[in-house]
Scaffold this motif. Structure first.
Motif, PDB file in Angstrom:
ATOM      1  N   GLY A  83       7.210 -51.387   5.396  1.00 20.18           N
ATOM      2  CA  GLY A  83       6.488 -51.775   6.712  1.00 20.18           C
ATOM      3  C   GLY A  83       6.239 -50.379   7.355  1.00 20.18           C
ATOM      4  O   GLY A  83       5.077 -50.398   8.013  1.00 20.18           O
ATOM      5  N   GLN A  84       7.001 -49.537   7.170  1.00 19.90           N
ATOM      6  CA  GLN A  84       6.721 -48.043   7.618  1.00 19.90           C
ATOM      7  C   GLN A  84       6.130 -47.034   6.639  1.00 19.90           C
ATOM      8  O   GLN A  84       5.568 -45.940   7.010  1.00 19.90           O
ATOM      9  N   GLY A  85       6.615 -47.347   5.340  1.00 23.68           N
ATOM     10  CA  GLY A  85       6.266 -46.577   4.407  1.00 23.68           C
ATOM     11  C   GLY A  85       7.207 -45.373   4.013  1.00 23.68           C
ATOM     12  O   GLY A  85       8.404 -45.084   5.077  1.00 23.68           O
ATOM     13  N   LEU A  86       6.919 -43.880   3.830  1.00 23.42           N
ATOM     14  CA  LEU A  86       7.585 -42.799   3.709  1.00 23.42           C
ATOM     15  C   LEU A  86       7.948 -42.038   4.887  1.00 23.42           C
ATOM     16  O   LEU A  86       7.061 -42.000   5.746  1.00 23.42           O
ATOM     17  N   ILE A  87       9.239 -41.730   5.119  1.00 28.13           N
ATOM     18  CA  ILE A  87       9.436 -41.086   6.321  1.00 28.13           C
ATOM     19  C   ILE A  87      10.133 -39.855   6.167  1.00 28.13           C
ATOM     20  O   ILE A  87      11.001 -39.758   5.035  1.00 28.13           O
ATOM     21  N   ILE A  88       9.621 -38.810   6.678  1.00 28.33           N
ATOM     22  CA  ILE A  88      10.374 -37.242   6.499  1.00 28.33           C
ATOM     23  C   ILE A  88      11.294 -37.367   7.541  1.00 28.33           C
ATOM     24  O   ILE A  88      11.220 -37.292   8.649  1.00 28.33           O
ATOM     25  N   LEU A  89      12.583 -37.176   6.612  1.00 25.96           N
ATOM     26  CA  LEU A  89      13.786 -36.984   7.815  1.00 25.96           C
ATOM     27  C   LEU A  89      14.051 -35.797   8.226  1.00 25.96           C
ATOM     28  O   LEU A  89      14.515 -35.703   9.175  1.00 25.96           O
ATOM     29  N   ARG A  90      13.851 -34.971   7.423  1.00 27.81           N
ATOM     30  CA  ARG A  90      14.006 -33.350   7.402  1.00 27.81           C
ATOM     31  C   ARG A  90      12.665 -32.623   6.875  1.00 27.81           C
ATOM     32  O   ARG A  90      12.483 -32.510   5.648  1.00 27.81           O
ATOM     33  N   PRO A  91      11.919 -32.229   7.534  1.00 25.65           N
ATOM     34  CA  PRO A  91      10.939 -31.404   7.094  1.00 25.65           C
ATOM     35  C   PRO A  91      11.325 -30.225   6.197  1.00 25.65           C
ATOM     36  O   PRO A  91      12.210 -29.658   6.540  1.00 25.65           O
ATOM     37  N   GLY A  92      10.497 -29.830   5.007  1.00 27.98           N
ATOM     38  CA  GLY A  92      11.208 -28.882   4.178  1.00 27.98           C
ATOM     39  C   GLY A  92       9.944 -28.092   3.554  1.00 27.98           C
ATOM     40  O   GLY A  92       8.897 -28.428   3.765  1.00 27.98           O
ATOM     41  N   ALA A  93      10.622 -27.835   2.384  1.00 29.80           N
ATOM     42  CA  ALA A  93       9.481 -27.072   1.422  1.00 29.80           C
ATOM     43  C   ALA A  93       8.387 -27.783   0.843  1.00 29.80           C
ATOM     44  O   ALA A  93       7.445 -27.221   0.100  1.00 29.80           O
ATOM     45  N   VAL A  94       8.510 -29.070   0.634  1.00 28.21           N
ATOM     46  CA  VAL A  94       7.375 -29.735   0.285  1.00 28.21           C
ATOM     47  C   VAL A  94       6.803 -30.343   1.224  1.00 28.21           C
ATOM     48  O   VAL A  94       7.507 -31.051   2.296  1.00 28.21           O
ATOM     49  N   THR A  95       5.585 -30.073   1.543  1.00 31.41           N
ATOM     50  CA  THR A  95       4.848 -30.417   2.896  1.00 31.41           C
ATOM     51  C   THR A  95       4.309 -31.822   2.807  1.00 31.41           C
ATOM     52  O   THR A  95       4.618 -32.567   1.639  1.00 31.41           O
ATOM     53  N   ARG A  96       4.284 -32.377   4.160  1.00 29.99           N
ATOM     54  CA  ARG A  96       3.783 -33.847   4.357  1.00 29.99           C
ATOM     55  C   ARG A  96       2.375 -34.212   3.765  1.00 29.99           C
ATOM     56  O   ARG A  96       2.258 -34.955   3.059  1.00 29.99           O
ATOM     57  N   GLU A  97       1.551 -32.954   3.595  1.00 31.51           N
ATOM     58  CA  GLU A  97       0.424 -32.943   3.109  1.00 31.51           C
ATOM     59  C   GLU A  97       0.462 -33.430   1.557  1.00 31.51           C
ATOM     60  O   GLU A  97      -0.241 -34.383   0.851  1.00 31.51           O
ATOM     61  N   ALA A  98       1.344 -32.613   0.955  1.00 35.65           N
ATOM     62  CA  ALA A  98       1.514 -32.818  -0.503  1.00 35.65           C
ATOM     63  C   ALA A  98       2.217 -34.222  -0.558  1.00 35.65           C
ATOM     64  O   ALA A  98       1.749 -34.923  -1.652  1.00 35.65           O
ATOM     65  N   LEU A  99       3.054 -34.763   0.041  1.00 33.92           N
ATOM     66  CA  LEU A  99       3.693 -36.166  -0.221  1.00 33.92           C
ATOM     67  C   LEU A  99       2.535 -36.875  -0.096  1.00 33.92           C
ATOM     68  O   LEU A  99       2.437 -38.255  -0.789  1.00 33.92           O
ATOM     69  N   GLU A 100       1.732 -36.733   1.154  1.00 38.17           N
ATOM     70  CA  GLU A 100       0.575 -37.746   1.242  1.00 38.17           C
ATOM     71  C   GLU A 100      -0.219 -38.030  -0.149  1.00 38.17           C
ATOM     72  O   GLU A 100      -1.082 -38.965  -0.342  1.00 38.17           O
ATOM     73  N   ALA A 101      -0.568 -36.693  -0.456  1.00 42.32           N
ATOM     74  CA  ALA A 101      -1.510 -36.742  -1.759  1.00 42.32           C
ATOM     75  C   ALA A 101      -0.912 -37.284  -2.900  1.00 42.32           C
ATOM     76  O   ALA A 101      -1.586 -38.286  -3.582  1.00 42.32           O
ATOM     77  N   SER A 102       0.395 -37.278  -3.111  1.00 43.01           N
ATOM     78  CA  SER A 102       0.989 -37.957  -4.245  1.00 43.01           C
ATOM     79  C   SER A 102       1.002 -39.366  -4.003  1.00 43.01           C
ATOM     80  O   SER A 102       0.834 -40.148  -5.003  1.00 43.01           O
ATOM     81  N   LEU A 103       1.306 -40.035  -2.929  1.00 44.50           N
ATOM     82  CA  LEU A 103       1.691 -41.339  -2.798  1.00 44.50           C
ATOM     83  C   LEU A 103       0.252 -42.142  -2.167  1.00 44.50           C
ATOM     84  O   LEU A 103       0.201 -43.289  -2.357  1.00 44.50           O
ATOM     85  N   GLY A 104      -0.880 -41.231  -1.723  1.00 46.09           N
ATOM     86  CA  GLY A 104      -1.958 -42.160  -1.249  1.00 46.09           C
ATOM     87  C   GLY A 104      -1.697 -42.787   0.079  1.00 46.09           C
ATOM     88  O   GLY A 104      -2.552 -43.636   0.216  1.00 46.09           O
ATOM     89  N   GLN A 105      -0.915 -42.525   0.667  1.00 42.69           N
ATOM     90  CA  GLN A 105      -0.580 -43.114   2.022  1.00 42.69           C
ATOM     91  C   GLN A 105      -0.168 -42.021   3.270  1.00 42.69           C
ATOM     92  O   GLN A 105       0.477 -40.913   2.724  1.00 42.69           O
ATOM     93  N   ARG A 106      -0.287 -42.510   4.242  1.00 48.56           N
ATOM     94  CA  ARG A 106       0.276 -41.602   5.376  1.00 48.56           C
ATOM     95  C   ARG A 106       1.698 -41.340   5.354  1.00 48.56           C
ATOM     96  O   ARG A 106       2.344 -42.588   5.165  1.00 48.56           O
TER      97      ARG A 106
END
Ligand code: TXA
Ligand code: MG
Length: 335
Positions: A187-210
């Motif tokens: 229902g919520q999708g992927l959540i960053i619990l600790r920001p780090g060396a892999v960026t939010r933008e890179a994760l969004e591009a990989s999964l194709g979701q916010r």
């Protein structure tokens, strides 16, 4: 004084393993920061990880594995989102929170039913993992709430006085900030619990979701180590989000004794006319990669200098800016 081991000599890894067998952790480089490593089933060495860091037992440890297939030995399920992220980012600085199996001792997860798994890319850490037939736990090799170490010298300063026997030298860590930790909620999708060396933008591009970010203000954080105060220098440090924070500044006479730390020169220009004489930048050429890799080294250097305190400024949250702001704001929550 801890032994400094040169990883170019294969027999030095035998020394690491001998330390483990005697129940002692060893510090090793990863691509993010140095870690204090112990085999996952070696309760004596893991207990020393906690005591050497001065870390409370409610704060769990990241488990390092050499491959995706080995990761599966430690989790009840490795869902599709984890497969996709592991395929795109492993080996590398991304850690996944997943339900654990009995092979992960409760001491490692602070009795949580979930474990954080990471597959590091650093050749020295991978070399160690290839010689072990089990996973290796490794929190950052600093004292509890201290500044994360990005060189073997930093590790020796942090943990030498607390009984560390050996550190494997791997030069300066490539990323300079820790891995990004993520979980997935239906229902919520992927959540960053600790920001780090892999960026939010890179994760969004990989999964194709916010991808969302767990609240920095949360009073009971899902990741216990992200308590508001962390990564702290011994001096007072103050974090400026904007002009409204100018009430936090030291007096005009006092300012010349303080260091002003900016991520990029263009950040928060209103601060430039406040009378700080010593100004430091994490990246003069506005590279977030360079800024992240300089972050903990610069904080440590400023802490060792004669300044009365450190003023730092929030930067843009894009790319590695998110992780940099996270570390600076936590390092600053003293005043
Ligand atoms: O890049 C990294 O992840 C480095 C290198 C050495 O691998 N390790 C690292 O570990 O940063 P540490 O212990 O300094 O930070 C791990 C964070 C802590 O905030 C801890 O509370 C959280 O991850 N954590 C670990 N296991 C967890 C679990 N089972 N559930 C929730 N949070 C967990
Ligand atoms: Mg840490």
């Amino acid at each position: 004084m801890p032994l400094l081991l040169d990883p170019h000599y294969p027999e030095q890894f035998d020394r690491v393993i001998k330390c483990f067998l005697r129940g002692h952790p060893v510090a090793l480089p990863t691509e993010t920061v140095y870690g204090l490593a112990a085999p996952i089933s070696n309760i004596e060495a893991i207990s020393r990880v906690f005591s050497m860091k001065g870390r409370p037992h409610f704060n769990p440890l990241v488990v390092h594995v050499p491959t995706r297939s080995k990761a599966k030995d430690y989790v009840l399920e490795f869902p599709e989102w984890a497969e996709k992220l592991a395929k795109d980012f492993w080996p590398g600085p991304l850690s996944l929170l997943l339900p654990k199996t009995d092979r992960v001792p409760d001491l490692v997860t602070a009795a949580s039913s979930h474990v954080v798994l990471r597959c590091p890319s650093h050749p020295v850490f991978r070399n160690l993992l290839s010689r072990m037939n089990e996973a290796v736990v490794a929190p950052s090799a600093n004292r509890y709430m201290g500044i994360s170490p990005v060189s073997s010298r930093d590790v020796i300063k942090e943990l030498g006085p607390f009984g560390l026997e050996a550190v494997v030298d791997g030069g300066v860590c490539q990323y300079g900030v820790e891995s990004t930790i993520v979980s997935y909620e239906r229902g919520q999708g992927l959540i960053i619990l600790r920001p780090g060396a892999v960026t939010r933008e890179a994760l969004e591009a990989s999964l194709g979701q916010r991808v969302s970010i767990a609240s920095l203000q949360s009073s009971s954080p899902a990741v216990p180590g992200t308590a508001a105060r962390h990564y702290s220098p011994s001096k007072p440090m103050c974090y400026l989000k904007g002009r409204e924070d100018s009430v936090k500044l030291p007096s005009i006479e006092e300012r010349r004794y303080w260091a002003l730390l900016k991520v990029f020169p263009k950040d928060q220009p209103w601060v430039d006319s406040l009378g700080f004489e010593k100004v430091f930048y994490l990246s003069e050429r506005a590279s977030d990669v360079e800024a992240a890799s300089n972050l903990f080294r610069v904080l440590r250097n400023l802490d060792e200098k004669e300044f009365h305190g450190i003023i730092c400024c929030e930067t843009n949250d894009s790319g590695l800016g998110l992780a940099i702001n996270d570390r600076l704001s936590r390092a600053s929550s003293k005043i």
